[in-house]
Design an enzyme around this catalytic site. Structure first.
Site, PDB file in Angstrom:
ATOM      1  N   GLY A   7      12.811  18.600 -12.229  1.00 45.86           N
ATOM      2  CA  GLY A   7      12.589  19.869 -12.916  1.00 45.86           C
ATOM      3  C   GLY A   7      13.092  21.054 -12.095  1.00 45.86           C
ATOM      4  O   GLY A   7      13.428  22.103 -12.658  1.00 45.86           O
ATOM      5  N   ALA A  25       8.862  18.443 -11.278  1.00 50.87           N
ATOM      6  CA  ALA A  25       7.562  18.517 -11.934  1.00 50.87           C
ATOM      7  C   ALA A  25       6.513  17.916 -11.012  1.00 50.87           C
ATOM      8  O   ALA A  25       6.841  17.136 -10.114  1.00 50.87           O
ATOM      9  CB  ALA A  25       7.607  17.737 -13.245  1.00 50.87           C
ATOM     10  N   GLU A  83      14.385  11.415 -11.587  1.00 45.65           N
ATOM     11  CA  GLU A  83      13.306  10.985 -12.482  1.00 45.65           C
ATOM     12  C   GLU A  83      13.297   9.484 -12.720  1.00 45.65           C
ATOM     13  O   GLU A  83      12.248   8.854 -12.837  1.00 45.65           O
ATOM     14  CB  GLU A  83      13.411  11.719 -13.827  1.00 45.65           C
ATOM     15  CG  GLU A  83      12.944  13.170 -13.798  1.00 45.65           C
ATOM     16  CD  GLU A  83      14.008  14.161 -13.357  1.00 45.65           C
ATOM     17  OE1 GLU A  83      15.021  13.733 -12.759  1.00 45.65           O
ATOM     18  OE2 GLU A  83      13.830  15.373 -13.602  1.00 45.65           O
TER      19      GLU A  83
HETATM   20  C1  3H9 Z   1      10.403  15.806 -12.989  1.00 46.56           C
HETATM   21  O1  3H9 Z   1      10.787  16.761 -12.385  1.00 46.56           O
HETATM   22  C2  3H9 Z   1      10.417  15.736 -14.484  1.00 46.56           C
HETATM   23  C3  3H9 Z   1      11.242  16.833 -15.068  1.00 46.56           C
HETATM   24  O2  3H9 Z   1      12.413  16.285 -15.614  1.00 46.56           O
HETATM   25  C4  3H9 Z   1      10.516  17.694 -16.081  1.00 46.56           C
HETATM   26  C5  3H9 Z   1       9.735  17.009 -17.147  1.00 46.56           C
HETATM   27  C6  3H9 Z   1       9.232  17.887 -18.244  1.00 46.56           C
HETATM   28  N1  3H9 Z   1       4.886  16.137  -7.402  1.00 46.56           N
HETATM   29  O3  3H9 Z   1       7.724  13.074   0.270  1.00 46.56           O
HETATM   30  P1  3H9 Z   1       7.008  13.967   1.185  1.00 46.56           P
HETATM   31  C7  3H9 Z   1       4.069  15.654  -2.371  1.00 46.56           C
HETATM   32  S1  3H9 Z   1       9.784  14.438 -12.199  1.00 46.56           S
HETATM   33  C8  3H9 Z   1       3.738  16.058  -6.733  1.00 46.56           C
HETATM   34  O4  3H9 Z   1       6.122  13.355   2.197  1.00 46.56           O
HETATM   35  P2  3H9 Z   1       9.516  14.748   2.349  1.00 46.56           P
HETATM   36  C9  3H9 Z   1       3.984  14.294  -1.720  1.00 46.56           C
HETATM   37  O5  3H9 Z   1       3.154  13.449  -2.446  1.00 46.56           O
HETATM   38  C10 3H9 Z   1       9.799  14.862 -10.487  1.00 46.56           C
HETATM   39  N2  3H9 Z   1       3.668  15.910  -5.383  1.00 46.56           N
HETATM   40  O6  3H9 Z   1       8.002  14.982   1.925  1.00 46.56           O
HETATM   41  C11 3H9 Z   1       3.438  14.649  -0.366  1.00 46.56           C
HETATM   42  O7  3H9 Z   1       2.052  14.851  -0.508  1.00 46.56           O
HETATM   43  P3  3H9 Z   1       1.055  14.420   0.644  1.00 46.56           P
HETATM   44  C12 3H9 Z   1      11.171  14.787  -9.942  1.00 46.56           C
HETATM   45  C13 3H9 Z   1       4.817  15.846  -4.723  1.00 46.56           C
HETATM   46  O8  3H9 Z   1       9.933  15.994   3.022  1.00 46.56           O
HETATM   47  C14 3H9 Z   1       4.075  15.985  -0.068  1.00 46.56           C
HETATM   48  O9  3H9 Z   1       4.459  16.512  -1.326  1.00 46.56           O
HETATM   49  N3  3H9 Z   1      11.099  15.025  -8.517  1.00 46.56           N
HETATM   50  C15 3H9 Z   1       6.052  15.907  -5.388  1.00 46.56           C
HETATM   51  O10 3H9 Z   1       9.657  13.453   3.039  1.00 46.56           O
HETATM   52  C16 3H9 Z   1       5.287  15.898   0.821  1.00 46.56           C
HETATM   53  O11 3H9 Z   1       6.185  14.953   0.278  1.00 46.56           O
HETATM   54  C17 3H9 Z   1      10.931  14.010  -7.668  1.00 46.56           C
HETATM   55  O12 3H9 Z   1      10.833  12.872  -8.029  1.00 46.56           O
HETATM   56  C18 3H9 Z   1       6.054  16.068  -6.794  1.00 46.56           C
HETATM   57  N4  3H9 Z   1       7.197  16.161  -7.482  1.00 46.56           N
HETATM   58  O13 3H9 Z   1      10.317  14.604   1.003  1.00 46.56           O
HETATM   59  C19 3H9 Z   1      10.877  14.399  -6.209  1.00 46.56           C
HETATM   60  N5  3H9 Z   1       7.034  15.812  -4.465  1.00 46.56           N
HETATM   61  O14 3H9 Z   1       1.422  15.267   1.820  1.00 46.56           O
HETATM   62  C20 3H9 Z   1       9.760  13.699  -5.526  1.00 46.56           C
HETATM   63  C21 3H9 Z   1       6.421  15.698  -3.275  1.00 46.56           C
HETATM   64  O15 3H9 Z   1      -0.293  14.719   0.063  1.00 46.56           O
HETATM   65  N6  3H9 Z   1       9.611  14.108  -4.158  1.00 46.56           N
HETATM   66  N7  3H9 Z   1       5.085  15.709  -3.426  1.00 46.56           N
HETATM   67  O16 3H9 Z   1       1.318  12.969   0.859  1.00 46.56           O
HETATM   68  C22 3H9 Z   1      10.420  13.650  -3.170  1.00 46.56           C
HETATM   69  O17 3H9 Z   1      11.346  12.895  -3.378  1.00 46.56           O
HETATM   70  C23 3H9 Z   1      10.102  14.079  -1.774  1.00 46.56           C
HETATM   71  O18 3H9 Z   1       8.781  14.498  -1.728  1.00 46.56           O
HETATM   72  C24 3H9 Z   1      10.997  15.200  -1.235  1.00 46.56           C
HETATM   73  C25 3H9 Z   1      10.440  15.687   0.134  1.00 46.56           C
HETATM   74  C26 3H9 Z   1      12.403  14.648  -1.063  1.00 46.56           C
HETATM   75  C27 3H9 Z   1      10.985  16.384  -2.149  1.00 46.56           C
END
Ligand code: 3H9
Length: 704
Positions: free
Chosen positions: A105, A65, A128
């Site tokens: 998500g 999400a 999450e």
């Molecule tokens: C969820 O899914 C709830 C569900 O159960 C449904 C509920 C109804 N949202 O980390 P990076 C941005 S909760 C918004 O540098 P990497 C990040 O801020 C979610 N933005 O890259 C960054 O922006 P900027 C569960 C996001 O390759 C850019 O993308 N999911 C999100 O080192 C690049 O990110 C998570 O918790 C997001 N979800 O790592 C996953 N994700 O360039 C969270 C990323 O402006 N994300 N951004 O600074 C991560 O763990 C890492 O970003 C990931 C990539 C491993 C995916």
């Protein structure tokens, strides 16, 4: 996103290919879930399409999400209308083709598809909990049906990213393609073979097989210490437990109720903040992202002490060959032995495989001569914390290192410009301050000298990332940013002893607050001799320096901490448990009496605020002087340098919870009571007058 939908449908033969294209990581931002639903509907009504593939464009499947959308009171769709439910209802088979990340998500969507196929490099997970919530798209109900409640519990409560091969073994992924396969082609070929299968396999229709109902309570017990003060890990357990007793739809309703309670909780807000500031800290406002970064393949560390060894391990752990240099064979042998012991402990604890330990050790090469390191791309000096020891080393490095090599110092407080002046290449010099233990702590403070070039700094920041650290930029000020902002906390904790506290009382308050260890126990771990030396230096430089007679006495008695079996606490041989020591209590009383300070009782709140407010005030001075870019950078430093509880966001985020005005009023009152060391900073006063927050504070233009 306005205009074109971030999700498209195209037909390849009998297969409809649904592609999510929402850079950079395909989070479920505005229009994405709606786009998938719309494409599913079109695919289901198009007679030429027999089955569908759902995939992500760019570097990932779907990262979850959109975290920015949480806490904004955006209305949530009722169960039954969500993308997951729509996938369940699809009359034609849908296959999730996974590369990069399928998280939160994203994995929930994949689990609502009929089939899951992945590249071996993919990672899946339900992280999450790490942002203070629980999987809210049916993940807590589908994952236990796929992998069993025990494995689901482990994944959901830790939030860990599971590599595709393990996910295949667990049963999350049905099929793995070969390493370099073309994902779309492989997915189409695979789906074509399954087009006729009916009924469509749906995860929601599977039964949950619970072998041992005690796993839930056992998990609650096992996380009790780590998850103290937090709700999300417990709610995750409750939701998975619900999957074992409730039918699927009721389980989803329970999950949704728990989700709603968490979304706006204080811990979720703090953890979301932490997520974004950890990314922001890597952006340097006055150094463009396009600044060239020098490549490095080999590194050297000068000094085989505890820090040098830990730094060398950080390189080796990330796959880099590293040379470690010390003056004598004996020092090198001792250093290498310490490194071997550290690795052996990890192997014993099961966190490192024996063969991986051997690979890492083979990357670390002890050398006794400077000529042996001259071809390294960068060198980090990590010798004893004395200017007179470090200066000749920098002169020597300048003499021997190849042109273009970067010269870094791991000093934790000394003037980086004086070291740079020892060389003919000051632009290639910067500080890279690791935190102890260097192979474990994530923070790397990059210290910018007057002459450090943008390229040197960008490379130092990138180096941190490549060795698994979080790099944060600091100006060249005594103690730099992290330790300087922490110093008043250290002073205050000792003054609290003079006024009536005992180390164990202060430690308990800070552990209850959320620190993994109390500050006195940490002092014993790091060694009290380190602070002693830097206090002597500061006292010599500054006549107003607040002396600390209690720790000085302990050090002079040979109580250096754990390594001598006694410090603030005493330790039994071979055991790291701190035991309160009546001798220390006696010394504290004696010193306090000698200073004429009456002893009194303290509340927990006063202890907490005395320590942290002192640092908030100093951190404001650092911003005021332009030694850090942003308040949030200091929060990152506290989270990753000092073990500040992540679910409290960081020093400033926590202080904002109390309110700038209240913090200011208390500091002003202590200024009256205790004198100059509590003088409110100008920035703090201005923020209080303006009624804004610490997080909105603007730092002065950065001064190296
Ligand atoms: C969820 O899914 C709830 C569900 O159960 C449904 C509920 C109804 N949202 O980390 P990076 C941005 S909760 C918004 O540098 P990497 C990040 O801020 C979610 N933005 O890259 C960054 O922006 P900027 C569960 C996001 O390759 C850019 O993308 N999911 C999100 O080192 C690049 O990110 C998570 O918790 C997001 N979800 O790592 C996953 N994700 O360039 C969270 C990323 O402006 N994300 N951004 O600074 C991560 O763990 C890492 O970003 C990931 C990539 C491993 C995916």
């Amino acid at each position: 996103m306005s205009g074109a939908s971030p999700v498209s449908l195209e037909r390849q033969g009998d297969i409809g290919v649904i592609t999510v294209n929402y850079p950079p990581v395909n989070a479920l931002g505005p229009g994405v879930a709606e786009g998938i639903k719309d494409c599913l509907a079109r695919g289901n009504t198009d007679p030429a399409i027999k089955g569908m593939i759902l995939r992500g464009a760019g570097r990932s499947f779907i990262a979850g999400a959109d975290i920015r959308g949480f806490g904004t009171n955006r209305p949530r769709l009722p169960l039954g209308q969500r993308v997951y439910d729509v996938l369940d209802a699809s009359a034609k088979p849908v296959l999730a083709a996974i590369h990069g990340y399928a998280l939160g998500g994203g994995l929930e969507i994949a689990m609502a598809c009929h089939y899951r196929l992945a590249l071996p490099s993919a990672k899946v997970g339900l992280p999450e909990v790490l942002i203070g919530i629980l999987p809210g798209g049916g993940g807590t109900q589908r994952l236990p049906r796929l992998v069993g409640p025990k494995a689901a519990l482990d994944m959901i409560v830790t939030g860990r990213h599971v590599p595709a091969r393990e996910a295949r073994t667990l049963g999350i992924i049905d099929e793995l393609l070969p390493d370099n396969a073309n994902l779309l082609e492989g997915a189409i070929a695979w789906l074509i073979r399954l087009l006729a299968v009916r009924p469509l396999p749906r995860v929601r229709d599977r039964a949950v097989k619970l072998a041992d109902p005690d796993i839930f309570d056992a998990m609650r017990k096992s996380i009790a210490r780590r998850a103290r003060n937090q709700k999300a890990p417990y709610y995750c357990i409750d939701a998975v437990e619900a999957s074992t007793v409730l039918p699927f739809d009721e389980g989803c309703r329970r999950e949704a109720d728990l989700f709603k309670e968490l979304e706006n909780s204080a811990e979720a807000r703090a953890l979301r903040y932490a997520f974004f500031i950890e990314r922001e800290v890597t952006r340097l406002p006055d150094i463009p992202a396009t600044t060239p970064v020098r490549d490095f393949t080999t590194a050297a560390v000068v000094g085989a002490g505890t820090m040098g060894g830990g730094i060398a391990m950080s390189f080796a752990d990330s796959g880099y060959p590293v040379k470690i240099l010390d003056a004598t064979q004996e020092a090198l042998d001792r250093g290498m032995q310490r490194i071997r012991d550290n690795y052996a402990t990890s192997v014993r604890r099961g966190s490192l495989a024996e063969d991986e330990m051997q690979r890492r050790l083979a990357r670390i090469q002890p050398v006794a001569d400077y000529v042996d390191i001259r071809d390294c791309d960068l060198v980090i000096e990590a010798v004893f914390e004395e200017m007179d020891v470090k200066k000749p080393i920098f002169a020597k490095l300048d003499e021997v290192m190849k042109p273009g090599a970067l010269l870094f110092s791991n000093t934790s407080a000394l003037d980086i410009d004086q070291l740079a002046e020892m060389t003919k290449r000051p632009k290639d010099v910067a500080g890279t301050h690791f935190f102890s233990p260097a192979n474990v702590m994530k923070l790397l403070e990059v210290v910018r000298g007057k002459a450090s070039s943008p390229e040197t700094l960008a490379t130092a920041m990138a180096m941190g990332r490549k060795i698994g650290k979080l790099s944060a930029m600091a100006g060249n000020t005594d103690g730099f940013v992290a330790n300087r902002s922490r110093a008043p906390f250290n002073t205050e904790m000792v003054i609290l002893l003079e006024e009536g506290c005992l180390p164990e009382q202060v430690d308990k308050v800070m552990v209850d607050f959320g620190y993994p260890m109390g500050p006195f126990a940490v002092g014993d771990l790091a060694g009290l001799d380190i602070g002693y030396a830097s206090r002597k230096r500061r006292a010599a430089e500054n006549p107003n320096f607040r002396k600390q007679p209690i720790p000085d006495r302990l050090v002079e008695m040979g109580r250096f901490g754990q390594k001598t079996g006694a410090g603030w606490y005493h330790y039994e041989t071979g055991d790291r448990t701190p035991h309160p020591d009546p001798d220390v209590a006696e010394i504290i009383k004696e010193v306090a009496a000698g200073l004429g300070i009456p002893r009194r009782e303290f509340t927990d709140q006063e202890i907490l605020q005395r320590l942290l407010f002192a640092s908030v005030n100093e951190a404001c001075k650092i911003l005021e002087e332009g030694k850090a870019y942003r308040p949030s950078d200091i929060d990152v430093m506290w989270l990753h340098g000092f073990g500040f509880p992540r679910y409290r966001g960081g020093l400033f985020f926590w202080a904002d919870g109390i309110g700038v005005r209240s913090v200011y009023n208390q500091i002003a009152a202590w200024h009256q009571q205790y004198g100059e060391r509590w003088a409110p900073s100008r920035l703090l006063r201005e923020l209080a007058e303006a009624g804004t927050s610490f997080r909105e504070a603007k730092a002065a233009a950065f001064v190296p």
